[in-house]
Design a protein around this motif. Structure first.
Motif, PDB file in Angstrom:
ATOM      1  N   PRO A 129      42.880  37.198  55.955  1.00 28.00           N
ATOM      2  CA  PRO A 129      42.917  37.208  54.486  1.00 28.00           C
ATOM      3  C   PRO A 129      42.396  38.545  53.954  1.00 28.00           C
ATOM      4  N   ALA A 130      42.998  38.913  52.849  1.00 29.54           N
ATOM      5  CA  ALA A 130      42.605  40.195  52.246  1.00 29.54           C
ATOM      6  C   ALA A 130      41.168  40.115  51.739  1.00 29.54           C
ATOM      7  N   ARG A 131      40.457  41.177  51.894  1.00 31.87           N
ATOM      8  CA  ARG A 131      39.062  41.239  51.452  1.00 31.87           C
ATOM      9  C   ARG A 131      39.026  41.362  49.939  1.00 31.87           C
ATOM     10  N   VAL A 132      38.163  40.496  49.324  1.00 30.27           N
ATOM     11  CA  VAL A 132      38.040  40.491  47.864  1.00 30.27           C
ATOM     12  C   VAL A 132      36.647  40.997  47.501  1.00 30.27           C
ATOM     13  N   GLU A 133      36.583  41.991  46.599  1.00 28.25           N
ATOM     14  CA  GLU A 133      35.322  42.518  46.090  1.00 28.25           C
ATOM     15  C   GLU A 133      35.210  42.117  44.623  1.00 28.25           C
ATOM     16  N   LEU A 134      34.166  41.353  44.287  1.00 33.05           N
ATOM     17  CA  LEU A 134      33.974  40.878  42.919  1.00 33.05           C
ATOM     18  C   LEU A 134      33.496  42.026  42.025  1.00 33.05           C
ATOM     19  N   PRO A 135      33.767  41.907  40.727  1.00 32.04           N
ATOM     20  CA  PRO A 135      33.263  42.940  39.800  1.00 32.04           C
ATOM     21  C   PRO A 135      31.729  42.968  39.794  1.00 32.04           C
ATOM     22  N   SER A 136      31.174  44.058  39.293  1.00 34.85           N
ATOM     23  CA  SER A 136      29.716  44.220  39.237  1.00 34.85           C
ATOM     24  C   SER A 136      29.326  44.831  37.893  1.00 34.85           C
ATOM     25  N   SER A 137      28.131  44.418  37.426  1.00 34.96           N
ATOM     26  CA  SER A 137      27.635  44.941  36.144  1.00 34.96           C
ATOM     27  C   SER A 137      26.237  45.589  36.268  1.00 34.96           C
ATOM     28  N   ASP A 138      25.699  45.656  37.487  1.00 33.75           N
ATOM     29  CA  ASP A 138      24.335  46.177  37.670  1.00 33.75           C
ATOM     30  C   ASP A 138      24.306  47.514  38.401  1.00 33.75           C
ATOM     31  N   ALA A 139      25.405  48.219  38.376  1.00 32.30           N
ATOM     32  CA  ALA A 139      25.382  49.557  38.994  1.00 32.30           C
ATOM     33  C   ALA A 139      24.514  50.492  38.144  1.00 32.30           C
ATOM     34  N   GLY A 172      37.572  48.412  34.142  1.00 26.87           N
ATOM     35  CA  GLY A 172      36.158  48.067  34.140  1.00 26.87           C
ATOM     36  C   GLY A 172      35.640  47.591  32.801  1.00 26.87           C
ATOM     37  N   THR A 173      36.495  47.364  31.807  1.00 30.74           N
ATOM     38  CA  THR A 173      36.054  46.865  30.508  1.00 30.74           C
ATOM     39  C   THR A 173      36.262  45.349  30.433  1.00 30.74           C
ATOM     40  N   ALA A 174      35.483  44.701  29.542  1.00 32.47           N
ATOM     41  CA  ALA A 174      35.591  43.243  29.361  1.00 32.47           C
ATOM     42  C   ALA A 174      36.776  42.946  28.455  1.00 32.47           C
ATOM     43  N   TYR A 201      31.782  47.700  33.606  1.00 30.47           N
ATOM     44  CA  TYR A 201      31.757  46.986  34.878  1.00 30.47           C
ATOM     45  C   TYR A 201      32.488  47.792  35.939  1.00 30.47           C
ATOM     46  N   VAL A 202      32.162  47.448  37.176  1.00 30.96           N
ATOM     47  CA  VAL A 202      32.940  47.938  38.313  1.00 30.96           C
ATOM     48  C   VAL A 202      34.052  46.913  38.543  1.00 30.96           C
ATOM     49  N   PRO A 203      35.332  47.292  38.422  1.00 33.05           N
ATOM     50  CA  PRO A 203      36.412  46.298  38.543  1.00 33.05           C
ATOM     51  C   PRO A 203      36.457  45.692  39.941  1.00 33.05           C
ATOM     52  N   VAL A 209      42.401  47.315  46.466  1.00 34.20           N
ATOM     53  CA  VAL A 209      43.174  47.625  45.258  1.00 34.20           C
ATOM     54  C   VAL A 209      42.511  46.921  44.088  1.00 34.20           C
ATOM     55  N   ALA A 210      42.299  47.691  42.974  1.00 37.04           N
ATOM     56  CA  ALA A 210      41.666  47.125  41.785  1.00 37.04           C
ATOM     57  C   ALA A 210      42.533  46.009  41.206  1.00 37.04           C
ATOM     58  N   GLU A 211      41.851  44.939  40.732  1.00 36.96           N
ATOM     59  CA  GLU A 211      42.568  43.769  40.201  1.00 36.96           C
ATOM     60  C   GLU A 211      41.729  43.123  39.114  1.00 36.96           C
ATOM     61  N   ALA A 212      42.374  42.626  38.066  1.00 38.52           N
ATOM     62  CA  ALA A 212      41.650  41.947  36.990  1.00 38.52           C
ATOM     63  C   ALA A 212      41.134  40.614  37.510  1.00 38.52           C
ATOM     64  N   MET A 213      39.848  40.348  37.274  1.00 34.01           N
ATOM     65  CA  MET A 213      39.224  39.130  37.773  1.00 34.01           C
ATOM     66  C   MET A 213      38.243  38.585  36.745  1.00 34.01           C
ATOM     67  N   TRP A 214      38.011  37.251  36.843  1.00 37.11           N
ATOM     68  CA  TRP A 214      36.969  36.602  36.059  1.00 37.11           C
ATOM     69  C   TRP A 214      35.655  36.760  36.806  1.00 37.11           C
TER      70      TRP A 214
END
Length: 224
Positions: A129-139, A172-174, A201-203, A209-214
């Motif tokens: 399965p493709a690796r998924v990286e969740l967005p981040s807001s604490d960078a 990276g915007t809400a 945010y970090v997308p 590959v960057a992707e829109a996520m909740w």
């Protein structure tokens, strides 16, 4: 013995004696007549009547004749359709001739070819399965400010945890946000919602590959 003359009353005899003698004489004559059958003939001559007896039979009871039975229904004969007879034409039978023909070709029996071995199927490993990286807001480089604590909430002692569900775009915007878990105080919920919509945010990424996520952003309001 026949009495043709009446008894003469002798002079000097009593009348009663005469009557008695007459009766005695009559009875003696009657007895003699019965013995000789003269009385029977006299009776037959005196009573020549003939008695006719007719037996009258009582009228016979009237016999009511039984009603005639209704006539039985006559069954109409059912016309049967004649079944067509199939005529089978006899086919000539082939008679095997055991004597081979001199001009018949002689066949050569060759062994059947050996089938090549079938290679066993190679098991293909399922793709990982493709690796998924969740967005981040604490960078650190994002420099997102803390949500303001409403002054009225401080005076009233309101505090609690708010979880905001936000959609992070490719830049990276809400894009949108909503309250997933309330703190129990509307002023705290609205302060957290407005702050999250202004953050950077970090997308999120899928297979690099960057992707829109909740993304769920927790915010705690605690009085110091």
């Amino acid at each position: 013995m026949t009495f043709t003359q009446p008894l003469q009353i002798l002079p000097g005899m009593n009348r009663n004696v005469v009557i008695t003698l007459s009766v005695v004489v009559f009875h003696v004559a009657a007895l003699w007549a019965l013995q000789t059958g003269l009385l029977r003939r006299a009776v037959e001559l005196v009573v020549p009547a003939e008695i006719l007896v007719e037996f009258i039979e009582p009228p016979a009871p009237k016999v009511v004749p039984p009603l005639p039975a209704p006539p039985a229904p006559v069954k109409q004969p059912v016309a049967k359709t004649p079944t067509p007879v199939k005529t089978v034409t006899p086919q000539p039978l082939a008679i095997a001739d055991p004597t081979p023909s001199p001009n018949a070709p002689v066949g050569v029996i060759e062994p059947a070819p050996v089938a090549p071995p079938v290679a066993a199927p190679v098991a293909v490993a399922a793709p990982a399965p493709a690796r998924v990286e969740l967005p981040s807001s604490d960078a650190d480089y994002l420099q997102n400010p803390k949500p303001p604590y409403p002054s009225m909430s401080k005076r009233l002692g309101e505090q609690g945890k708010v979880v905001v569900r936000v959609l992070i775009g490719l830049d990276g915007t809400a894009q949108k946000a909503e309250i997933k878990q309330s703190s129990g105080f509307d002023r705290l919920d609205q302060s957290a919602l407005a702050t999250v919509l202004r953050w950077r945010y970090v997308p999120g990424k899928r297979a690099g590959v960057a992707e829109a996520m909740w993304f769920n952003v927790p915010i705690n309001f605690v009085l110091e």
